[in-house]
Scaffold this active site. Structure first.
Site, PDB file in Angstrom:
ATOM      1  N   ASP A  28      71.646   4.458  81.273  1.00  0.00           N
ATOM      2  CA  ASP A  28      72.729   4.728  82.218  1.00  0.00           C
ATOM      3  C   ASP A  28      72.453   6.047  82.935  1.00  0.00           C
ATOM      4  O   ASP A  28      72.018   7.023  82.314  1.00  0.00           O
ATOM      5  CB  ASP A  28      74.075   4.787  81.466  1.00  0.00           C
ATOM      6  CG  ASP A  28      75.263   4.678  82.406  1.00  0.00           C
ATOM      7  OD1 ASP A  28      75.973   3.652  82.352  1.00  0.00           O
ATOM      8  OD2 ASP A  28      75.482   5.610  83.204  1.00  0.00           O
ATOM      9  N   ASN A  82      82.898  -4.004  80.337  1.00  0.00           N
ATOM     10  CA  ASN A  82      84.147  -3.882  81.088  1.00  0.00           C
ATOM     11  C   ASN A  82      84.268  -5.076  82.024  1.00  0.00           C
ATOM     12  O   ASN A  82      83.275  -5.501  82.629  1.00  0.00           O
ATOM     13  CB  ASN A  82      84.163  -2.570  81.877  1.00  0.00           C
ATOM     14  CG  ASN A  82      84.148  -1.364  80.961  1.00  0.00           C
ATOM     15  OD1 ASN A  82      84.798  -1.359  79.924  1.00  0.00           O
ATOM     16  ND2 ASN A  82      83.394  -0.341  81.332  1.00  0.00           N
ATOM     17  N   GLY A  88      88.310  -1.764  84.055  1.00  0.00           N
ATOM     18  CA  GLY A  88      87.599  -0.569  84.520  1.00  0.00           C
ATOM     19  C   GLY A  88      86.173  -0.842  84.937  1.00  0.00           C
ATOM     20  O   GLY A  88      85.331   0.054  84.953  1.00  0.00           O
ATOM     21  N   GLN A  89      85.892  -2.084  85.330  1.00  0.00           N
ATOM     22  CA  GLN A  89      84.525  -2.426  85.736  1.00  0.00           C
ATOM     23  C   GLN A  89      84.249  -1.897  87.136  1.00  0.00           C
ATOM     24  O   GLN A  89      84.991  -2.209  88.074  1.00  0.00           O
ATOM     25  CB  GLN A  89      84.342  -3.953  85.706  1.00  0.00           C
ATOM     26  CG  GLN A  89      82.923  -4.390  86.038  1.00  0.00           C
ATOM     27  CD  GLN A  89      82.747  -5.907  85.976  1.00  0.00           C
ATOM     28  OE1 GLN A  89      83.709  -6.647  85.798  1.00  0.00           O
ATOM     29  NE2 GLN A  89      81.510  -6.354  86.119  1.00  0.00           N
ATOM     30  N   HIS A  95      77.198  -6.407  82.581  1.00  0.00           N
ATOM     31  CA  HIS A  95      76.383  -5.434  81.843  1.00  0.00           C
ATOM     32  C   HIS A  95      77.081  -5.046  80.566  1.00  0.00           C
ATOM     33  O   HIS A  95      78.303  -4.937  80.522  1.00  0.00           O
ATOM     34  CB  HIS A  95      76.087  -4.195  82.696  1.00  0.00           C
ATOM     35  CG  HIS A  95      77.293  -3.509  83.259  1.00  0.00           C
ATOM     36  ND1 HIS A  95      77.966  -3.988  84.373  1.00  0.00           N
ATOM     37  CD2 HIS A  95      77.960  -2.390  82.887  1.00  0.00           C
ATOM     38  CE1 HIS A  95      78.981  -3.190  84.645  1.00  0.00           C
ATOM     39  NE2 HIS A  95      79.011  -2.209  83.750  1.00  0.00           N
ATOM     40  N   HIS A  97      77.288  -1.991  77.858  1.00  0.00           N
ATOM     41  CA  HIS A  97      76.960  -0.609  77.537  1.00  0.00           C
ATOM     42  C   HIS A  97      76.617  -0.564  76.051  1.00  0.00           C
ATOM     43  O   HIS A  97      77.342  -1.124  75.225  1.00  0.00           O
ATOM     44  CB  HIS A  97      78.178   0.310  77.731  1.00  0.00           C
ATOM     45  CG  HIS A  97      78.685   0.404  79.140  1.00  0.00           C
ATOM     46  ND1 HIS A  97      78.414   1.485  79.949  1.00  0.00           N
ATOM     47  CD2 HIS A  97      79.458  -0.430  79.877  1.00  0.00           C
ATOM     48  CE1 HIS A  97      79.014   1.309  81.124  1.00  0.00           C
ATOM     49  NE2 HIS A  97      79.658   0.152  81.102  1.00  0.00           N
TER      50      HIS A  97
HETATM   51  P1  AMP Z   1      81.173  -0.077  84.550  1.00  0.00           P
HETATM   52  O1  AMP Z   1      82.266   0.926  84.797  1.00  0.00           O
HETATM   53  O2  AMP Z   1      81.314  -0.764  83.224  1.00  0.00           O
HETATM   54  O3  AMP Z   1      81.005  -1.041  85.698  1.00  0.00           O
HETATM   55  O4  AMP Z   1      79.857   0.769  84.399  1.00  0.00           O
HETATM   56  C1  AMP Z   1      78.913   0.946  85.395  1.00  0.00           C
HETATM   57  C2  AMP Z   1      77.879   1.899  84.857  1.00  0.00           C
HETATM   58  O5  AMP Z   1      76.751   1.845  85.675  1.00  0.00           O
HETATM   59  C3  AMP Z   1      78.340   3.362  84.788  1.00  0.00           C
HETATM   60  O6  AMP Z   1      78.264   3.816  83.432  1.00  0.00           O
HETATM   61  C4  AMP Z   1      77.343   4.076  85.698  1.00  0.00           C
HETATM   62  O7  AMP Z   1      77.007   5.359  85.236  1.00  0.00           O
HETATM   63  C5  AMP Z   1      76.172   3.123  85.685  1.00  0.00           C
HETATM   64  N1  AMP Z   1      75.309   3.183  86.862  1.00  0.00           N
HETATM   65  C6  AMP Z   1      75.680   3.109  88.162  1.00  0.00           C
HETATM   66  N2  AMP Z   1      74.601   3.182  88.961  1.00  0.00           N
HETATM   67  C7  AMP Z   1      73.523   3.290  88.155  1.00  0.00           C
HETATM   68  C8  AMP Z   1      72.116   3.407  88.385  1.00  0.00           C
HETATM   69  N3  AMP Z   1      71.597   3.407  89.623  1.00  0.00           N
HETATM   70  N4  AMP Z   1      71.292   3.518  87.323  1.00  0.00           N
HETATM   71  C9  AMP Z   1      71.800   3.523  86.063  1.00  0.00           C
HETATM   72  N5  AMP Z   1      73.111   3.399  85.783  1.00  0.00           N
HETATM   73  C10 AMP Z   1      73.967   3.300  86.809  1.00  0.00           C
END
Ligand code: AMP
Length: 114
Positions: A28, A82, A88-89, A95, A97
């Protein structure tokens, strides 16, 4: 094309942990714990709600390979996906985490956890 599809296509760089034909794991960009990885299918599904069970099954096997690679398979970790607005997505590409590398505490007490 969504940001994670661009990562799959290498149009946006990422720190890859593990990759196969169908799945990709990368760090991340904004880690919340010592270990914070994201695992995605290469095919685009908006969220868990849209993902076929066959993909989910194969993704489970891939995730366990990733947790070994990250060396958290024995110490433990939290896995979160999420879903949608109330979930909170932020990125609409399924994906998971994977957070760990230290104690992540109890979820109910961690209101700001992801
Ligand atoms: P969510 O809130 O579950 O949709 O999480 C999206 C996640 O993607 C967040 O933890 C961001 O920090 C991560 N994220 C967004 N852009 C990138 C990127 N280019 N490379 C790696 N992680 C990313």
């Amino acid at each position: 094309m969504c940001i994670f599809c661009k990562i799959v296509n290498k149009e946006i760089p990422s720190k890859v942990i593990l990759e196969d034909e169908n799945f990709l794991a990368f760090h991340d960009i904004n880690p919340t714990r010592k270990v914070h990885a994201l695992v995605i299918p290469k095919a685009h599904y908006n969220s868990f709600e849209d993902t076929p069970s066959t993909i989910m099954g194969n993704m489970s096997d891939f995730i366990r390979e990733v947790t070994k690679e990250l060396n958290v398979n024995e110490s433990g970790y939290r896995m979160i996906t999420n879903i949608g607005k109330d979930g909170g997505q932020e990125v609409s590409h399924l994906h998971f985490h994977i957070i760990g590398g230290e104690s992540v505490g109890r979820l109910v007490r961690d209101k700001n956890d992801l």
